[in-house]
Design a protein around this motif. Structure first.
Motif, PDB file in Angstrom:
ATOM      1  N   UNK A  48       0.846  -1.201   0.000  1.00 52.67           N
ATOM      2  CA  UNK A  48       0.000   0.000   0.000  1.00 52.67           C
ATOM      3  C   UNK A  48       0.878   1.247   0.000  1.00 52.67           C
ATOM      4  N   UNK A  49       1.779   1.287  -0.975  1.00 49.28           N
ATOM      5  CA  UNK A  49       2.694   2.421  -1.060  1.00 49.28           C
ATOM      6  C   UNK A  49       2.842   2.877  -2.506  1.00 49.28           C
ATOM      7  N   UNK A  50       3.421   4.034  -2.649  1.00 52.68           N
ATOM      8  CA  UNK A  50       3.687   4.632  -3.950  1.00 52.68           C
ATOM      9  C   UNK A  50       5.182   4.892  -4.057  1.00 52.68           C
ATOM     10  N   UNK A  51       5.796   4.407  -5.147  1.00 52.04           N
ATOM     11  CA  UNK A  51       7.231   4.619  -5.373  1.00 52.04           C
ATOM     12  C   UNK A  51       7.393   5.588  -6.541  1.00 52.04           C
ATOM     13  N   UNK A  52       8.211   6.610  -6.326  1.00 58.00           N
ATOM     14  CA  UNK A  52       8.439   7.624  -7.343  1.00 58.00           C
ATOM     15  C   UNK A  52       9.383   7.093  -8.408  1.00 58.00           C
ATOM     16  N   UNK A  53       8.913   7.100  -9.667  1.00 57.25           N
ATOM     17  CA  UNK A  53       9.719   6.630 -10.795  1.00 57.25           C
ATOM     18  C   UNK A  53      10.251   7.777 -11.646  1.00 57.25           C
ATOM     19  N   UNK A  54       9.614   8.948 -11.569  1.00 58.73           N
ATOM     20  CA  UNK A  54      10.003  10.090 -12.400  1.00 58.73           C
ATOM     21  C   UNK A  54       9.595  11.350 -11.653  1.00 58.73           C
ATOM     22  N   UNK A  55      10.403  12.386 -11.802  1.00 55.01           N
ATOM     23  CA  UNK A  55      10.103  13.649 -11.133  1.00 55.01           C
ATOM     24  C   UNK A  55      10.667  14.822 -11.921  1.00 55.01           C
ATOM     25  N   UNK A  56       9.966  15.920 -11.869  1.00 58.73           N
ATOM     26  CA  UNK A  56      10.479  17.153 -12.467  1.00 58.73           C
ATOM     27  C   UNK A  56      11.370  17.905 -11.477  1.00 58.73           C
ATOM     28  N   UNK A  57      11.344  17.512 -10.217  1.00 63.41           N
ATOM     29  CA  UNK A  57      12.102  18.176  -9.157  1.00 63.41           C
ATOM     30  C   UNK A  57      12.865  17.126  -8.333  1.00 63.41           C
ATOM     31  N   UNK A  58      13.962  16.593  -8.885  1.00 62.32           N
ATOM     32  CA  UNK A  58      14.678  15.506  -8.205  1.00 62.32           C
ATOM     33  C   UNK A  58      15.284  15.882  -6.854  1.00 62.32           C
ATOM     34  N   UNK A  59      15.612  17.129  -6.637  1.00 64.51           N
ATOM     35  CA  UNK A  59      16.189  17.508  -5.343  1.00 64.51           C
ATOM     36  C   UNK A  59      15.138  17.401  -4.236  1.00 64.51           C
ATOM     37  N   UNK A  60      13.933  17.873  -4.513  1.00 62.63           N
ATOM     38  CA  UNK A  60      12.876  17.873  -3.502  1.00 62.63           C
ATOM     39  C   UNK A  60      12.116  16.544  -3.450  1.00 62.63           C
ATOM     40  N   UNK A  61      11.951  15.929  -4.605  1.00 64.48           N
ATOM     41  CA  UNK A  61      11.186  14.680  -4.714  1.00 64.48           C
ATOM     42  C   UNK A  61      11.991  13.670  -5.524  1.00 64.48           C
ATOM     43  N   UNK A  62      12.993  13.033  -4.909  1.00 64.63           N
ATOM     44  CA  UNK A  62      13.898  12.153  -5.656  1.00 64.63           C
ATOM     45  C   UNK A  62      13.243  10.867  -6.150  1.00 64.63           C
ATOM     46  N   UNK A  63      13.718  10.414  -7.308  1.00 64.92           N
ATOM     47  CA  UNK A  63      13.303   9.125  -7.848  1.00 64.92           C
ATOM     48  C   UNK A  63      13.687   8.052  -6.835  1.00 64.92           C
ATOM     49  N   UNK A  64      12.801   7.081  -6.645  1.00 63.14           N
ATOM     50  CA  UNK A  64      13.043   6.002  -5.702  1.00 63.14           C
ATOM     51  C   UNK A  64      12.419   6.250  -4.344  1.00 63.14           C
ATOM     52  N   UNK A  65      12.076   7.499  -4.063  1.00 62.39           N
ATOM     53  CA  UNK A  65      11.405   7.786  -2.795  1.00 62.39           C
ATOM     54  C   UNK A  65      10.080   7.052  -2.753  1.00 62.39           C
ATOM     55  N   UNK A  66       9.725   6.606  -1.585  1.00 67.03           N
ATOM     56  CA  UNK A  66       8.493   5.838  -1.450  1.00 67.03           C
ATOM     57  C   UNK A  66       7.580   6.509  -0.440  1.00 67.03           C
ATOM     58  N   UNK A  67       6.333   6.563  -0.799  1.00 66.54           N
ATOM     59  CA  UNK A  67       5.325   7.163   0.063  1.00 66.54           C
ATOM     60  C   UNK A  67       4.394   6.063   0.524  1.00 66.54           C
TER      61      UNK A  67
END
Length: 164
Positions: A33-52
């Motif tokens: 029940x999580x979301x993993x970031x695969x792409x971002x326009x703002x890698x410093x604030x919302x890095x790829x691989x971060x999981x919510x």
């Protein structure tokens, strides 16, 4: 087609209409029940691989994941009700969000596109436009999500976690 190319092309189309300041692509991982970031326009604030982890509001989860419908928070007040990182979102000049679920051929949610822009920028028409862009890119998006396995081997440390 490369995963990043599909996500980048979708981002560029969404930048044109309905407009996007911050864009992230989140893969739904039902096992956790999580979301993993695969792409971002703002890698410093919302890095790829971060999981919510889905510590987000039940209303968001019910709308986007369970009901498989887009979510709109048109202003800071409604955004704050759902996202705990609303302070960072506001620092980036954003105060409105559209989340569009990406569905595979079996109508399973495989991911979510997150579009953020200035407060008051998004309307129901913006949501409809974001859905049209998503639909136009659906085959490539589904394939791009499928190229990232959601079954992750057990690790001794928890993955990097941030809030939604």
């Amino acid at each position: 087609m490369k995963t990043d190319t599909v996500f980048q092309q979708t981002f560029e189309a969404l930048q044109r209409n309905p407009g996007v300041v911050l864009f992230t692509v989140l893969q739904w991982i039902p096992q956790r029940s999580s979301l993993r970031r695969l792409f971002t326009s703002h890698p410093a604030e919302y890095p790829v691989g971060g999981e919510k982890t889905v510590e987000i509001s039940p209303g968001w989860l019910g709308t986007v994941i369970e009901d498989k419908k887009p979510f709109l928070a048109p202003d800071l007040e409604s955004l704050r009700d759902v996202f705990s990182d609303s302070g960072l979102i506001q620092q980036l000049g954003c105060g409105a969000v559209i989340n569009v679920p990406v569905l595979d051929d079996h109508r399973n949610v495989v991911g979510v596109l997150a579009l953020l822009d200035a407060e008051g920028k998004y309307t129901q028409h913006s949501v409809d436009t974001a859905v049209e862009v998503t639909t136009a890119n659906l085959a490539g998006l589904v394939q791009a999500f499928a190229s990232h396995p959601t079954e992750i081997p057990e690790v001794t440390e928890a993955p990097g976690k941030d809030t939604v």
